[in-house]
Design a protein around this motif. Sequence first.
Motif, PDB file in Angstrom:
ATOM      1  N   VAL A 104       0.813  -1.208   0.000  1.00 24.15           N
ATOM      2  CA  VAL A 104       0.000   0.000   0.000  1.00 24.15           C
ATOM      3  C   VAL A 104       0.848   1.259   0.000  1.00 24.15           C
ATOM      4  N   PRO A 105       1.880   1.402   0.851  1.00 20.16           N
ATOM      5  CA  PRO A 105       2.710   2.608   0.764  1.00 20.16           C
ATOM      6  C   PRO A 105       3.391   2.767  -0.589  1.00 20.16           C
ATOM      7  N   CYS A 106       3.828   1.682  -1.212  1.00 20.15           N
ATOM      8  CA  CYS A 106       4.459   1.781  -2.529  1.00 20.15           C
ATOM      9  C   CYS A 106       3.475   2.321  -3.562  1.00 20.15           C
ATOM     10  N   GLN A 107       2.270   1.830  -3.539  1.00 22.11           N
ATOM     11  CA  GLN A 107       1.272   2.310  -4.484  1.00 22.11           C
ATOM     12  C   GLN A 107       0.943   3.779  -4.245  1.00 22.11           C
ATOM     13  N   VAL A 108       0.816   4.146  -2.964  1.00 22.08           N
ATOM     14  CA  VAL A 108       0.515   5.543  -2.643  1.00 22.08           C
ATOM     15  C   VAL A 108       1.667   6.452  -3.056  1.00 22.08           C
ATOM     16  N   LEU A 109       2.896   5.994  -2.824  1.00 17.33           N
ATOM     17  CA  LEU A 109       4.058   6.794  -3.212  1.00 17.33           C
ATOM     18  C   LEU A 109       4.106   7.020  -4.715  1.00 17.33           C
ATOM     19  N   ARG A 110       3.833   5.972  -5.480  1.00 15.14           N
ATOM     20  CA  ARG A 110       3.876   6.119  -6.937  1.00 15.14           C
ATOM     21  C   ARG A 110       2.807   7.099  -7.426  1.00 15.14           C
ATOM     22  N   VAL A 111       1.618   7.012  -6.853  1.00 14.05           N
ATOM     23  CA  VAL A 111       0.568   7.949  -7.247  1.00 14.05           C
ATOM     24  C   VAL A 111       0.967   9.378  -6.886  1.00 14.05           C
ATOM     25  N   ALA A 112       1.535   9.564  -5.681  1.00 17.73           N
ATOM     26  CA  ALA A 112       1.946  10.913  -5.262  1.00 17.73           C
ATOM     27  C   ALA A 112       3.056  11.460  -6.159  1.00 17.73           C
ATOM     28  N   ILE A 113       4.017  10.617  -6.508  1.00 16.15           N
ATOM     29  CA  ILE A 113       5.108  11.069  -7.385  1.00 16.15           C
ATOM     30  C   ILE A 113       4.572  11.415  -8.772  1.00 16.15           C
ATOM     31  N   LEU A 114       3.660  10.586  -9.273  1.00 15.75           N
ATOM     32  CA  LEU A 114       3.068  10.881 -10.582  1.00 15.75           C
ATOM     33  C   LEU A 114       2.328  12.212 -10.562  1.00 15.75           C
ATOM     34  N   LEU A 115       1.562  12.465  -9.514  1.00 17.88           N
ATOM     35  CA  LEU A 115       0.838  13.732  -9.418  1.00 17.88           C
ATOM     36  C   LEU A 115       1.802  14.916  -9.309  1.00 17.88           C
ATOM     37  N   SER A 116       2.910  14.719  -8.597  1.00 15.96           N
ATOM     38  CA  SER A 116       3.886  15.808  -8.478  1.00 15.96           C
ATOM     39  C   SER A 116       4.515  16.135  -9.832  1.00 15.96           C
ATOM     40  N   TYR A 117       4.824  15.113 -10.623  1.00 15.95           N
ATOM     41  CA  TYR A 117       5.381  15.369 -11.956  1.00 15.95           C
ATOM     42  C   TYR A 117       4.359  16.045 -12.868  1.00 15.95           C
ATOM     43  N   CYS A 118       3.119  15.634 -12.759  1.00 18.54           N
ATOM     44  CA  CYS A 118       2.082  16.297 -13.568  1.00 18.54           C
ATOM     45  C   CYS A 118       1.952  17.763 -13.173  1.00 18.54           C
ATOM     46  N   SER A 119       2.037  18.043 -11.873  1.00 17.05           N
ATOM     47  CA  SER A 119       1.967  19.434 -11.419  1.00 17.05           C
ATOM     48  C   SER A 119       3.160  20.245 -11.916  1.00 17.05           C
ATOM     49  N   ILE A 120       4.362  19.648 -11.858  1.00 14.66           N
ATOM     50  CA  ILE A 120       5.554  20.353 -12.331  1.00 14.66           C
ATOM     51  C   ILE A 120       5.461  20.645 -13.817  1.00 14.66           C
ATOM     52  N   LEU A 121       5.010  19.665 -14.590  1.00 12.44           N
ATOM     53  CA  LEU A 121       4.889  19.872 -16.031  1.00 12.44           C
ATOM     54  C   LEU A 121       3.862  20.944 -16.363  1.00 12.44           C
ATOM     55  N   CYS A 122       2.724  20.915 -15.664  1.00 14.04           N
ATOM     56  CA  CYS A 122       1.694  21.922 -15.949  1.00 14.04           C
ATOM     57  C   CYS A 122       2.188  23.323 -15.602  1.00 14.04           C
ATOM     58  N   ASN A 123       2.852  23.456 -14.456  1.00  9.05           N
ATOM     59  CA  ASN A 123       3.371  24.776 -14.072  1.00  9.05           C
ATOM     60  C   ASN A 123       4.485  25.239 -15.006  1.00  9.05           C
ATOM     61  N   TYR A 124       5.303  24.307 -15.455  1.00  9.00           N
ATOM     62  CA  TYR A 124       6.380  24.686 -16.366  1.00  9.00           C
ATOM     63  C   TYR A 124       5.836  25.136 -17.719  1.00  9.00           C
ATOM     64  N   LYS A 125       4.845  24.421 -18.224  1.00 13.19           N
ATOM     65  CA  LYS A 125       4.268  24.797 -19.522  1.00 13.19           C
ATOM     66  C   LYS A 125       3.473  26.097 -19.442  1.00 13.19           C
ATOM     67  N   ALA A 126       3.003  26.414 -18.220  1.00 10.97           N
ATOM     68  CA  ALA A 126       2.226  27.648 -18.072  1.00 10.97           C
ATOM     69  C   ALA A 126       3.112  28.896 -18.059  1.00 10.97           C
ATOM     70  N   ILE A 127       4.430  28.699 -17.906  1.00  8.83           N
ATOM     71  CA  ILE A 127       5.349  29.839 -17.875  1.00  8.83           C
ATOM     72  C   ILE A 127       5.566  30.349 -19.306  1.00  8.83           C
ATOM     73  N   GLU A 128       5.440  31.616 -19.478  1.00  7.84           N
ATOM     74  CA  GLU A 128       5.656  32.233 -20.789  1.00  7.84           C
ATOM     75  C   GLU A 128       7.091  32.761 -20.859  1.00  7.84           C
ATOM     76  N   MET A 129       7.975  31.938 -21.403  1.00  9.32           N
ATOM     77  CA  MET A 129       9.372  32.322 -21.575  1.00  9.32           C
ATOM     78  C   MET A 129       9.670  32.464 -23.066  1.00  9.32           C
ATOM     79  N   PRO A 130      10.607  33.315 -23.412  1.00 10.63           N
ATOM     80  CA  PRO A 130      10.948  33.472 -24.839  1.00 10.63           C
ATOM     81  C   PRO A 130      11.452  32.193 -25.481  1.00 10.63           C
ATOM     82  N   SER A 131      12.168  31.386 -24.713  1.00  8.30           N
ATOM     83  CA  SER A 131      12.712  30.153 -25.292  1.00  8.30           C
ATOM     84  C   SER A 131      11.629  29.168 -25.673  1.00  8.30           C
TER      85      SER A 131
END
Length: 338
Positions: A104-131
Amino acid sequence: MKRSHSKAGGAPFAPRVHVSTSPPAPRSLLLGRQGPAAPPEEASAAPGPLRRRGLPNLGAPCARPQGLPGPRERRRMTEVTERLTPRRPHGRGRPRPGANMALVPCQVLRVAILLSYCSILCNYKAIEMPSHQTYGGSWKFLTFIDLVIQAVFFGICVLTDLSSLLTRGSGNQEQERQLKKLISLRDWMLAVLAFPVGVFVVAVFWIIYAYDREMIYPKLLDNFIPGWLNHGMHTTVLPFILIEMRTSHHAYPSRSSGLAAICTFSVGYILWVCWVHHVTGMWVYPFLEHIGPGARVVFFGSTTILMNFLYLLGEVLNSYVWDTQRGMEEEKEKPKLE
């Protein structure tokens, strides 16, 4: 008719009456009610019929009133209570601490890590940078590619956990075959992409950042990327992948095929960086502007060698972690088997 007389005194004949010298029977027996059962010692000393039927010995002294057990009865009751009290299992059958709670902790950890990566990707794509507006967008940065790799990998891990829970005990061979394919894909991604690319991004970024941050992460980016997002892209990748490697065993592919796959990825990304420079006239990373063509060739060759080394490091680390754990479990079981 003459009455018969005894020879001794001429008394008239009378029927013989047997007079018992034993104490009178309890009133409960005379009234048809069964009295309290006698202790085993008294019942064994009683005559045969009484011993067989378990009735009290009528010739023994009166038993102690019911509800007031003596020392012997209390001792016997204590022994019975101790035998019936459940105890913690010992020996080989004793479960390891956290054995039932491991999944159970392994499954919960994987879900939490997946959600954290999705959050990082969404926040990164939301940044308007010239590059992000230039040719190649975010896909020309190895950091962004690594985030996508990690998110896909942990997504496969979560999908594998769900499939394992759904197919457990079903006996469906087709579902088990699909589950094995998912597990093989998960292990291959960890060995070839997730571990070597993730460790490479963390190590190279912070080494160059410590030497001169302007060469890889200029201060100008602090106005666009917050500090927590920077660590989410360049720091937390390493502990997350180490946690996954420690909590689940992963079967590495053959060394030749694994090295060939990581070399293909490295050379493909180098060609992609060169192509972006060919189209835009600018290098993806600022430090490539400050070195000559020969130094770039050396750098690209060194990165490919480093990728292969990290693949071998992951293979050795995975074997060390799980072989050590297996050896510790066998050492714990040896005294129990003896």
